[in-house]
Design a protein around this motif. Structure first.
Motif, PDB file in Angstrom:
ATOM      1  N   LEU A  27     -53.936  -2.794  18.970  1.00 53.60           N
ATOM      2  CA  LEU A  27     -55.311  -2.633  19.442  1.00 53.60           C
ATOM      3  C   LEU A  27     -55.386  -2.691  20.960  1.00 53.60           C
ATOM      4  CD1 LEU A  27     -57.087  -4.921  16.824  1.00 53.60           C
ATOM      5  CD2 LEU A  27     -56.963  -2.422  16.821  1.00 53.60           C
ATOM      6  N   GLY A  28     -54.353  -3.272  21.581  1.00 54.49           N
ATOM      7  CA  GLY A  28     -54.349  -3.300  23.033  1.00 54.49           C
ATOM      8  C   GLY A  28     -53.859  -4.620  23.566  1.00 54.49           C
ATOM      9  N   ALA A  29     -53.774  -4.706  24.885  1.00 52.57           N
ATOM     10  CA  ALA A  29     -53.323  -5.931  25.529  1.00 52.57           C
ATOM     11  C   ALA A  29     -54.481  -6.906  25.653  1.00 52.57           C
ATOM     12  CB  ALA A  29     -52.758  -5.615  26.903  1.00 52.57           C
ATOM     13  N   VAL A  30     -54.143  -8.197  25.582  1.00 54.16           N
ATOM     14  CA  VAL A  30     -55.143  -9.234  25.802  1.00 54.16           C
ATOM     15  C   VAL A  30     -54.847  -9.828  27.171  1.00 54.16           C
ATOM     16  CG1 VAL A  30     -56.154 -11.363  24.909  1.00 54.16           C
ATOM     17  CG2 VAL A  30     -55.080  -9.743  23.340  1.00 54.16           C
ATOM     18  N   ASP A  31     -55.740  -9.620  28.126  1.00 53.47           N
ATOM     19  CA  ASP A  31     -55.413 -10.121  29.467  1.00 53.47           C
ATOM     20  C   ASP A  31     -56.482 -11.062  30.005  1.00 53.47           C
ATOM     21  OD1 ASP A  31     -57.222  -8.097  29.670  1.00 53.47           O
ATOM     22  OD2 ASP A  31     -55.806  -6.668  30.563  1.00 53.47           O
ATOM     23  N   ASP A  32     -57.297 -11.594  29.087  1.00 51.07           N
ATOM     24  CA  ASP A  32     -58.341 -12.495  29.580  1.00 51.07           C
ATOM     25  C   ASP A  32     -58.018 -13.965  29.319  1.00 51.07           C
ATOM     26  OD1 ASP A  32     -58.500 -12.237  26.895  1.00 51.07           O
ATOM     27  OD2 ASP A  32     -60.671 -11.991  26.780  1.00 51.07           O
ATOM     28  N   VAL A  33     -56.743 -14.259  28.999  1.00 48.70           N
ATOM     29  CA  VAL A  33     -56.372 -15.662  28.780  1.00 48.70           C
ATOM     30  C   VAL A  33     -55.923 -16.269  30.103  1.00 48.70           C
ATOM     31  CG1 VAL A  33     -54.889 -17.239  27.503  1.00 48.70           C
ATOM     32  CG2 VAL A  33     -55.661 -15.114  26.432  1.00 48.70           C
ATOM     33  N   PRO A  34     -56.629 -17.281  30.585  1.00 52.04           N
ATOM     34  CA  PRO A  34     -56.278 -17.828  31.899  1.00 52.04           C
ATOM     35  C   PRO A  34     -54.884 -18.439  31.898  1.00 52.04           C
ATOM     36  CG  PRO A  34     -58.003 -19.142  30.829  1.00 52.04           C
ATOM     37  CD  PRO A  34     -57.770 -17.951  29.970  1.00 52.04           C
ATOM     38  N   GLY A  35     -54.176 -18.226  32.993  1.00 53.03           N
ATOM     39  CA  GLY A  35     -52.861 -18.832  33.169  1.00 53.03           C
ATOM     40  C   GLY A  35     -51.759 -18.192  32.336  1.00 53.03           C
ATOM     41  N   GLN A  36     -52.066 -17.083  31.730  1.00 51.44           N
ATOM     42  CA  GLN A  36     -51.069 -16.472  30.851  1.00 51.44           C
ATOM     43  C   GLN A  36     -50.051 -15.671  31.653  1.00 51.44           C
ATOM     44  OE1 GLN A  36     -52.527 -14.380  27.266  1.00 51.44           O
ATOM     45  NE2 GLN A  36     -51.345 -12.680  28.083  1.00 51.44           N
ATOM     46  N   LYS A  37     -48.771 -15.899  31.363  1.00 56.23           N
ATOM     47  CA  LYS A  37     -47.725 -15.216  32.121  1.00 56.23           C
ATOM     48  C   LYS A  37     -47.015 -14.176  31.274  1.00 56.23           C
ATOM     49  CE  LYS A  37     -46.941 -19.381  34.874  1.00 56.23           C
ATOM     50  NZ  LYS A  37     -47.516 -20.377  33.935  1.00 56.23           N
ATOM     51  N   VAL A  38     -46.965 -14.401  29.964  1.00 61.88           N
ATOM     52  CA  VAL A  38     -46.248 -13.482  29.083  1.00 61.88           C
ATOM     53  C   VAL A  38     -47.247 -12.471  28.507  1.00 61.88           C
ATOM     54  CG1 VAL A  38     -44.620 -13.369  27.149  1.00 61.88           C
ATOM     55  CG2 VAL A  38     -44.839 -15.475  28.470  1.00 61.88           C
ATOM     56  N   ALA A  39     -46.771 -11.238  28.328  1.00 61.79           N
ATOM     57  CA  ALA A  39     -47.650 -10.194  27.776  1.00 61.79           C
ATOM     58  C   ALA A  39     -48.157 -10.589  26.399  1.00 61.79           C
ATOM     59  CB  ALA A  39     -46.884  -8.877  27.693  1.00 61.79           C
ATOM     60  N   ARG A  40     -49.431 -10.347  26.157  1.00 60.16           N
ATOM     61  CA  ARG A  40     -50.076 -10.737  24.904  1.00 60.16           C
ATOM     62  C   ARG A  40     -50.803  -9.521  24.358  1.00 60.16           C
ATOM     63  NH1 ARG A  40     -52.673 -16.399  23.864  1.00 60.16           N
ATOM     64  NH2 ARG A  40     -54.133 -16.043  22.170  1.00 60.16           N
ATOM     65  N   CYS A  41     -50.578  -9.188  23.099  1.00 56.24           N
ATOM     66  CA  CYS A  41     -51.174  -7.991  22.497  1.00 56.24           C
ATOM     67  C   CYS A  41     -51.900  -8.343  21.207  1.00 56.24           C
ATOM     68  CB  CYS A  41     -50.100  -6.961  22.144  1.00 56.24           C
ATOM     69  SG  CYS A  41     -49.154  -6.431  23.544  1.00 56.24           S
ATOM     70  N   ARG A  42     -52.883  -7.498  20.908  1.00 54.97           N
ATOM     71  CA  ARG A  42     -53.623  -7.651  19.664  1.00 54.97           C
ATOM     72  C   ARG A  42     -53.242  -6.513  18.721  1.00 54.97           C
ATOM     73  NH1 ARG A  42     -59.145  -8.491  21.389  1.00 54.97           N
ATOM     74  NH2 ARG A  42     -58.558 -10.666  21.675  1.00 54.97           N
ATOM     75  N   LEU A  43     -53.067  -6.877  17.459  1.00 56.37           N
ATOM     76  CA  LEU A  43     -52.649  -5.895  16.439  1.00 56.37           C
ATOM     77  C   LEU A  43     -53.610  -5.941  15.268  1.00 56.37           C
ATOM     78  CD1 LEU A  43     -48.967  -7.056  16.139  1.00 56.37           C
ATOM     79  CD2 LEU A  43     -49.524  -4.671  16.573  1.00 56.37           C
ATOM     80  N   HIS A  44     -53.745  -4.814  14.604  1.00 58.77           N
ATOM     81  CA  HIS A  44     -54.403  -4.825  13.300  1.00 58.77           C
ATOM     82  C   HIS A  44     -53.364  -4.486  12.240  1.00 58.77           C
ATOM     83  CE1 HIS A  44     -56.182  -2.673   9.860  1.00 58.77           C
ATOM     84  NE2 HIS A  44     -57.001  -3.710   9.879  1.00 58.77           N
ATOM     85  N   ALA A  45     -53.387  -5.201  11.133  1.00 57.31           N
ATOM     86  CA  ALA A  45     -52.429  -4.917  10.060  1.00 57.31           C
ATOM     87  C   ALA A  45     -53.146  -4.995   8.721  1.00 57.31           C
ATOM     88  CB  ALA A  45     -51.289  -5.923  10.092  1.00 57.31           C
ATOM     89  N   GLU A  46     -52.770  -4.108   7.820  1.00 62.37           N
ATOM     90  CA  GLU A  46     -53.203  -4.276   6.431  1.00 62.37           C
ATOM     91  C   GLU A  46     -51.947  -4.429   5.595  1.00 62.37           C
ATOM     92  OE1 GLU A  46     -55.690  -1.232   4.643  1.00 62.37           O
ATOM     93  OE2 GLU A  46     -55.259  -2.071   2.646  1.00 62.37           O
ATOM     94  N   LEU A  47     -51.849  -5.574   4.945  1.00 61.26           N
ATOM     95  CA  LEU A  47     -50.627  -5.913   4.218  1.00 61.26           C
ATOM     96  C   LEU A  47     -50.931  -6.077   2.740  1.00 61.26           C
ATOM     97  CD1 LEU A  47     -49.265  -8.648   6.686  1.00 61.26           C
ATOM     98  CD2 LEU A  47     -48.798  -6.187   6.688  1.00 61.26           C
ATOM     99  N   ALA A  48     -50.084  -5.496   1.920  1.00 64.94           N
ATOM    100  CA  ALA A  48     -50.288  -5.558   0.476  1.00 64.94           C
ATOM    101  C   ALA A  48     -50.014  -6.968  -0.044  1.00 64.94           C
ATOM    102  CB  ALA A  48     -49.366  -4.564  -0.214  1.00 64.94           C
ATOM    103  N   THR A  49     -50.731  -7.353  -1.075  1.00 64.81           N
ATOM    104  CA  THR A  49     -50.465  -8.640  -1.726  1.00 64.81           C
ATOM    105  C   THR A  49     -49.725  -8.442  -3.046  1.00 64.81           C
ATOM    106  OG1 THR A  49     -52.577  -8.516  -2.859  1.00 64.81           O
ATOM    107  CG2 THR A  49     -52.547  -9.664  -0.759  1.00 64.81           C
ATOM    108  N   GLN A  50     -49.647  -7.190  -3.495  1.00 64.79           N
ATOM    109  CA  GLN A  50     -48.983  -6.912  -4.774  1.00 64.79           C
ATOM    110  C   GLN A  50     -48.017  -5.742  -4.598  1.00 64.79           C
ATOM    111  OE1 GLN A  50     -52.136  -6.153  -7.535  1.00 64.79           O
ATOM    112  NE2 GLN A  50     -52.838  -8.268  -7.539  1.00 64.79           N
ATOM    113  N   PRO A  51     -46.909  -5.671  -5.291  1.00 66.07           N
ATOM    114  CA  PRO A  51     -46.469  -6.629  -6.307  1.00 66.07           C
ATOM    115  C   PRO A  51     -46.026  -7.958  -5.699  1.00 66.07           C
ATOM    116  CG  PRO A  51     -44.781  -4.995  -5.936  1.00 66.07           C
ATOM    117  CD  PRO A  51     -45.963  -4.564  -5.130  1.00 66.07           C
ATOM    118  N   ARG A  52     -45.681  -7.933  -4.392  1.00 68.44           N
ATOM    119  CA  ARG A  52     -45.339  -9.228  -3.817  1.00 68.44           C
ATOM    120  C   ARG A  52     -45.881  -9.223  -2.396  1.00 68.44           C
ATOM    121  NH1 ARG A  52     -42.195 -10.681  -0.377  1.00 68.44           N
ATOM    122  NH2 ARG A  52     -40.542 -12.174  -0.690  1.00 68.44           N
ATOM    123  N   GLY A  53     -46.409 -10.331  -1.977  1.00 66.41           N
ATOM    124  CA  GLY A  53     -47.101 -10.390  -0.697  1.00 66.41           C
ATOM    125  C   GLY A  53     -46.149 -10.393   0.484  1.00 66.41           C
TER     126      GLY A  53
END
Lengths: 645, 273
Positions: B191-217
């Motif tokens: 979804l993009g980079a997250v750059d509004d965390v104060p004091g953050q030095k390491v790159a931080r990204c936001r993801l969207h995922a849809e993960l199946a729960t069946q047949p096994r999660g």
């Protein structure tokens, strides 16, 4: 003061049970710190799950937060993984409410409910960022206070604690706070620690160890005496005269994660005069003070409604002795407001069929196991310890339990008691086997679990002079029992580790020199010593050797009548003469009755504090023989027919 | 016909460090305090009849948790045992009633639950509906990871989605086993980079995922592990659970039949998002 939460939060993904560190309980306060209020950090020196239910800590938490001149937050010992994470990140012990560093508080107060947590106390003082030895602390460091049952021998922790509160805390905590508030108003916080401690020592029930000197000669304690003329030679415990004045906790904490005793707890009385000679709690909390039944009911009703718990425990040292216990429990379970699924539990059941009948009536849900504590394997042994349970009472109770649906019965016994012979130990197996046989009448596979522990002669009890069994002797007796119990289907034997029992004896009856031993064990990494997976006897033996002490002298040696005991300057109100004569009676198998219902034998508890028993019923409860004035000459008679059937 | 209510609730903030079992106990206490007539199991150790959905891992947040509560009272049962009907509706006299008060339940229950657990919506369940555990087929997640810039992460996501299989060595119950997690990844986007965390030095990204729960999660932690050992999962929030049947994907509350039987609490959802 800034919250440490943003630094703590990232650590929580990597530790076990992170819910221990977030607070958020129903009933938790978020006090606002301001210079007009003395801030207390109340610490239970064990894990959150063990410490949270502690009623003493919760009572003080409420009282301090109700006052306009004080506030309180809480902390528990972080488990070893969290402690490592905190130290790795350079973070200190913190409070759960506002996640403030421990040193930000004016007072750090420890609850001492078990002796094996002493190394944790040192660890937590260190994790708070202070010198563990009181004498090395800086001006401005929080004042370190401790209270609870273990404070009745404060000497092993004397070097580390600034002040001990002896006895009931409800009243003295306010007096301590007023004294501290007065100093705080004039001080750059505790700039003159010595003056603060001098003032605290003027409060009745407060012991400031640095104002006392322990004298030794030839490896023996000669006495603990005040360094200054206006410091009292003996510190007497505080006692709340009437429990009705203290309906606390009003808002019991409901934790987010599962803890021990996860239920509503309502204290129905304090103190016990059954007179079991090994029982420190029974001796130091006298006299008996019952809460009025009406108040008990109100506390149960409002507590269940507020918390949503479906179980309430009516707590005390022997709840079946509460006057009108049946009426009280019947009223609770028939109150339509609670519905049909409320369970009432009565910890510390008396051993008789009558009591079990009451228990059966009230625990309609989750009827899994019942526990009885005959403590001694033979009638002779039970006379020695003054736990006057006749065999027919035990069998009647067990019969009642099995016949009314329980499948598991647990029996608690002590070994290593004074005058104990092998036949007394084997008597435990004999009793247990009969209980299994009774169970077979009702169930195909009943279970009887026997738990044995080595007795630790505790300070302020008649056994305080008695030499504790050695590790080897306890092992031998456990082996005797194992052989005697072997091959009996449905009978399980469990035992407490004799090594841990020995160390408990060391820190229970140790004098001021044992403090250095505790410090060495802590420095060697020996925290959470009451957890069997963390307990390490080697650490203790090495520390003892380094300090020139040994288990034989402190733990296993019987004392003479006139030997100075490390806690002689701390008074629970009990006359030393009474304790000695009760010890002699014990050796002669002579018993005493419960003075709630029989004439006073002047133990001192009432007269020393100008107190008296607060008991609603002038007569002993029906049924059972435990000190109720019945004929006790035939206690070992095995009934031909179990009574009550 | 007995009534079953399906609740949707959020678990946000500090309370996310509690376990699935802890949340179950919180609900039991809250329901007892609410006076809702919950049905109990029979037998030696009766328990309230609650069915929770797919467990949320300790430490994860969610705005899409579900709980089915089976009620003891039958719909339409008169309030009084003698069947007498009074002028005022029986529903109004009871602490709760099937017809009248369902809409008010989110607002009544949220204050009885710990801070961070908010009831967002409720609906009545029809007969014969599968349990949440059986019915839910996948979950949507919003994840935040530390370690690499958004472009690098996007390349790794593309590679994973293009791959026919993606084997991951997992340890469960002390046993190591190789598993192909690719079929469980229904969707994955940066979804993009997250750059509004104060004091953050390491790159931080936001993801969207849809993960199946069946047949096994598939666990979110396992997904992040597969995307790279240099990544740290710092936030995971379940945003939706899905029931897919015959190619149609819907929310578990859509199983509650008529739309007017579901009552959302917009203020709570506003707080949760």
């Amino acid at each position: 003061m800034d919250s440490l939460w943003s630094s703590i939060e990232p650590l929580l993904d990597g530790v076990s049970t992170p819910g221990r560190y977030v607070g958020g309980e129903l009933g938790a306060r978020s006090p606002v710190h301001d210079p007009g209020r003395v801030s207390w950090l109340l610490v239970y020196p064990d894990t959150y799950e063990i410490g949270l239910p502690n009623q003493g800590l919760q009572i003080l938490y409420e009282l301090l937060n109700e006052r306009p001149d004080s506030l309180a937050e809480r902390a528990y010992a972080p488990w070893v993984d969290m402690e490592a994470a905190l130290r790795g990140a350079g973070l200190p012990l913190f409070s759960l409410e506002n996640h403030l560093p421990a040193r930000a508080f004016d007072v750090i107060a420890f609850n001492l409910s078990a002796e094996l947590v002493y190394t944790n106390v040192l660890n937590l003082i260190d994790l708070a960022g202070m010198a563990v030895r009181a004498s090395e602390r800086a001006a401005g460091d929080p004042i370190v206070i401790a209270g609870g049952h273990c404070a009745f021998n404060p000497e092993p922790l004397a070097e580390f604690i600034d002040a001990f509160a002896i006895g009931d805390g409800e009243e003295v905590v306010g007096e301590i706070n007023e004294t501290l508030a007065a100093h705080r108003g004039t001080d750059e916080r505790w700039s003159d620690r010595a003056a603060v401690l001098r003032s605290l020592a003027e409060i009745e029930g407060v012991y400031v160890p640095s104002l006392y000197e322990a004298h030794f000669a030839n490896g023996r304690l000669l006495g603990v005496s005040p360094r200054l003329p206006d410091v009292p030679a003996t510190v007497s415990k505080r006692t709340v005269a009437d429990l009705a004045d203290w309906p606390y906790p009003r808002q019991q904490l409901v934790p987010l994660i599962e803890v021990v005793h996860d239920r509503l707890n309502v204290e129905v009385f304090r103190g016990c005069t059954r007179g079991c000679r090994f029982c420190q709690a029974g001796m130091i909390t006298r006299p008996v003070r019952e809460r009025p039944a009406e108040q008990v009911f109100t506390m149960v009703q409002s507590g269940l409604e507020r918390t949503g718990y479906d179980e309430v425990a009516l707590t005390s040292l022997s709840t079946a002795d509460f006057s009108g216990i049946e009426d009280t429990v019947r009223r609770i379970i028939s109150d339509p407001q609670h519905g049909e699924h409320v369970a009432v539990s009565l910890p510390s059941l008396r051993v008789d069929a009558f009591t079990v009948g009451t228990a059966a009536e009230i625990s309609r849900v989750r009827r899994t196991g019942l526990t009885f504590a005959p403590e001694g394997g033979t009638w002779r042994m039970r006379r020695v310890i003054n736990k006057l349970i006749r065999e027919e009472d035990l069998y009647g109770a067990v019969d009642a339990a099995f016949s009314q649906g329980w499948r598991r019965v647990k029996l608690y016994f002590l070994i290593g008691l004074p005058t104990e012979r092998d036949e007394d130990v084997i008597g435990i197996a004999v009793l247990a086997k009969r209980c299994v046989e009774i169970g077979r009448r009702y169930h195909r596979s009943p279970t009887v679990t026997v738990s044995v522990g080595g007795v630790v002669p505790k300070p302020q009890t008649p056994f305080q002079w008695h030499g504790q069994d050695t590790i080897g002797e306890l092992r031998r007796k456990i082996d005797l029992l194992r052989r005697a119990c072997r091959g009996v289907r449905g009978l399980t034997l469990r035992w407490h580790d004799p090594e841990a029992t020995a160390v408990e004896g060391l820190v229970s009856r140790g004098d001021r020199r044992v403090g250095a031993v505790i410090e060495r064990v802590w420095r060697a990494g020996g925290t959470f010593q009451e957890w069997s997976e963390r307990f390490d006897l080697r650490l203790w033996l090495d520390a003892l050797a380094a300090e020139g002490l040994c288990l034989d002298d402190v733990v296993h040696r019987s004392r003479d009548r006139d030997e100075v005991l490390a806690w002689d300057h701390i008074s629970a109100g009990l006359h030393r003469d009474f304790l000695w004569s009760d010890y002699q009676d014990s050796l002669n198998e002579a018993v005493v009755e419960d003075c709630r219902w029989t004439p006073c034998y002047d133990c001192g508890a009432c007269t020393s504090g100008a107190l008296e028993h607060v008991v609603a019923s002038p007569v002993p409860p029906a049924g059972g023989s435990q000190g109720t004035g019945q004929d006790l000459s035939c206690g070992d008679r095995v009934p031909v027919r179990v009574l009550g059937r | 016909m007995t009534t079953t209510l399906r609740f949707r609730y959020a678990k946000l903030g500090k309370v996310r460090f509690t376990s699935h079992r802890d949340v179950a106990r919180m609900w039991e206490r809250a329901l007892r305090r609410s006076g809702l007539p919950v049905a109990w199991s029979k037998g030696f150790s009766p328990r309230p009849l609650l069915s929770f959905g797919y467990a949320l891992p300790t430490g994860c947040e969610s705005v899409a948790e579900y709980l089915d509560v089976h009620l003891a009272e039958e719909e339409g049962t008169p309030d009084r045992p003698d069947g007498e009907q009074s002028e005022t509706s029986a529903d109004e006299q009871r602490p709760w009633s099937p017809a009248g008060c369902v809409a008010a339940l989110p607002g009544r229950l949220s204050p009885l639950l710990p801070q961070g657990v908010d009831v967002l919506a409720v609906g009545k369940l029809g007969d014969g509906v599968d349990s949440l555990q059986q019915a839910v087929t996948s979950c949507s997640w919003e994840l935040e990871v530390l370690g690499v810039p958004a472009e690098e992460l996007a390349t790794r996501v593309e590679d994973l989605l293009d791959a026919r299989s993606a084997v991951l060595r997992r340890e469960r119950n002390g046993l190591q086993a190789d598993g192909d997690l690719r079929p469980s990844v229904r969707a994955l986007t940066v979804l993009g980079a997250v750059d509004d965390v104060p004091g953050q030095k390491v790159a931080r990204c936001r993801l969207h995922a849809e993960l199946a729960t069946q047949p096994r999660g598939l666990r979110v932690a396992e997904l992040v592990q597969r995307l790279g050992a240099d990544l740290t999962l710092v936030r995971a929030c379940r945003t939706q659970q899905w029931i897919e049947r015959d190619g149609i994907r819907c929310d578990p509350l859509a199983m509650t039949g008529r739309a007017e039987d579901s009552f959302h609490a917009p203020h709570a959802e506003g707080r949760a998002s």
